[in-house]
Design a protein around this motif. Structure first.
Motif: not given
Length: 105
Positions: A21, A29, A31
């Motif tokens: 992350t 955020r 990924g």
């Protein structure tokens, strides 16, 4: 004749493939997959979005501390991060032993 794109690596990169992350300076955020890693930085393939050149980010893998760093280069959804503090070589060894993804051809 000078080289326009000199290789400026401080340590050998190792293949990884671990899910992470990433948080950028606005705390968004994102990924991604850490494609390769060394004591000084890593290359990340983001799931979406981008990170700007020079942007401060933090990187988090499950069960590991947060690694702060800065984007040294960015191309589409791939970004190169230089860690604020070098990782100990034992951490890189551990990650490549326990989290590396092996693809069978």
């Amino acid at each position: 004749m000078s080289n326009q794109n000199p290789e400026r690596r401080n340590a050998k990169r190792r293949c990884l493939g671990a899910t992470a992350t990433i948080r950028n300076s606005s705390q968004t955020r994102i990924g991604g997959i850490i494609v390769n890693i060394s004591e000084h930085g890593c290359q990340i393939e983001l799931d979406f979005g981008s990170v700007s050149l020079g942007q401060y980010v933090t990187i988090k893998l499950d069960g590991m501390e947060v690694w702060p760093g800065r984007a040294q280069w960015s191309r589409d959804t791939t970004v190169g991060i230089q860690f604020e503090r070098a990782l100990h070589s034992a951490i890189v060894d551990h990650l490549t032993r326990t989290r590396a993804v092996v693809e069978l051809a």
